[in-house]
Design an enzyme around this catalytic site. Structure first.
Site, mmCIF file in Angstrom:
data_model
loop_
_atom_site.group_PDB
_atom_site.id
_atom_site.type_symbol
_atom_site.label_atom_id
_atom_site.label_comp_id
_atom_site.label_asym_id
_atom_site.label_seq_id
_atom_site.Cartn_x
_atom_site.Cartn_y
_atom_site.Cartn_z
ATOM 1 N N ASN A 11 0.826 -1.208 0.000
ATOM 2 C CA ASN A 11 0.000 0.000 0.000
ATOM 3 C C ASN A 11 0.865 1.266 0.000
ATOM 4 O OD1 ASN A 11 -2.403 1.529 0.100
ATOM 5 N ND2 ASN A 11 -3.369 -0.015 1.404
ATOM 6 N N HIS A 67 23.366 2.009 12.375
ATOM 7 C CA HIS A 67 24.493 2.928 12.528
ATOM 8 C C HIS A 67 25.278 2.597 13.791
ATOM 9 C CE1 HIS A 67 22.950 5.479 9.272
ATOM 10 N NE2 HIS A 67 21.758 5.235 9.777
ATOM 11 N N GLY A 78 -0.851 -1.427 8.885
ATOM 12 C CA GLY A 78 -0.380 -0.077 8.614
ATOM 13 C C GLY A 78 0.618 0.408 9.642
ATOM 14 N N THR A 135 11.465 -6.069 16.254
ATOM 15 C CA THR A 135 12.902 -5.996 16.511
ATOM 16 C C THR A 135 13.570 -7.363 16.504
ATOM 17 O OG1 THR A 135 12.554 -6.106 18.911
ATOM 18 C CG2 THR A 135 12.598 -3.911 17.904
ATOM 19 N N LYS A 136 12.776 -8.437 16.601
ATOM 20 C CA LYS A 136 13.319 -9.796 16.613
ATOM 21 C C LYS A 136 12.490 -10.691 15.698
ATOM 22 C CE LYS A 136 15.077 -9.460 21.353
ATOM 23 N NZ LYS A 136 15.048 -10.038 22.729
ATOM 24 N N ARG A 171 5.400 -8.477 20.137
ATOM 25 C CA ARG A 171 5.430 -9.744 20.863
ATOM 26 C C ARG A 171 4.319 -10.642 20.340
ATOM 27 N NH1 ARG A 171 6.732 -5.917 24.809
ATOM 28 N NH2 ARG A 171 8.657 -6.369 25.962
#
Length: 210
Positions: A84, A114, A141, A164-165, A179
């Site tokens: 989208n 970074h 979204g 993040t995992k 989670r």
């Protein structure tokens, strides 16, 4: 191939302010501008631009403009995937998206990271880790997928989540950081189209008989 590009593709620390990488960025800039400015172009023209921009595009892939990426070359998208508006795919490392994936508006797939050290960050050092999205995944979204993450097939990620995992296959995940809430089961499957049509027909008949 120059040293910085070699280091980038190997997942090592590299300096993106490089003539070779800059030329690839200019190529991406021109193709994204053409794609995003061609909202009224024939579907065949948009498909041609997309095929030139990305590394690999399956059949019936749809990406609603505007769409932005780092290079495009390192993005692979499987058949029938839908992306989208306002997607941002930063592909300093490979981004691999499976078939029949649904990606909501404002989703970000991010491979670069970074330095935490301020001096090296100021000097411009960065590296990138691949992002992989399995078949039949749905990203709601505003989902952000961070460097190095793999999301298993059939998984659903709720709107606004930050992944993040790695996430396993066949689960519902939400939150920041995302989670797993539960596994997806047969009860999550809606009625078959024919059954829906039969119910609608019965409703019409019932109302007509009143």
């Amino acid at each position: 191939m120059g040293e910085n590009k070699q280091r980038m593709l190997a997942g090592e620390w590299y300096l993106p302010d490089d003539e070779e990488l800059g030329a690839e960025t200019e190529r991406r800039f021109a193709l994204c501008a053409a794609y995003n400015g061609n909202g009224v172009a024939a579907p065949g023209d948009r498909a041609r631009i997309l095929a030139e921009l990305l590394g690999s595009v399956g059949e019936d892939v749809r990406i609603r403009p505007p769409f932005q990426c780092d290079y495009g070359t390192y993005i692979t998208i499987g058949a029938r995937t839908f992306v989208n508006f306002n997607a941002v795919f930063l592909d300093a490392a490979p981004i691999t998206i499976g078939s029949d994936v649904q990606i909501g508006p404002n989703v970000q797939l991010l491979t670069p990271t970074h330095e935490l050290d301020t001096e090296r960050r100021r000097a411009g050092w960065e590296k990138a880790s691949p992002v992989t999205i399995g078949d039949n995944v749905w990203l709601g979204g505003g989902v952000i997928v961070c460097p190095g993450v793999t999301i298993g097939e059939n998984t659903v990620v709720g709107a606004g989540s930050v992944v993040t995992k790695d996430l396993p296959a066949g689960v519902l995940a939400v939150g920041n950081p995302a989670r797993v809430i539960r596994e997806l089961t047969a009860s999550d499957k809606g009625p078959e189209p024919r059954e829906t049509e039969r119910r609608a027909e019965r409703t019409v008949v019932q109302r007509a008989g009143r």
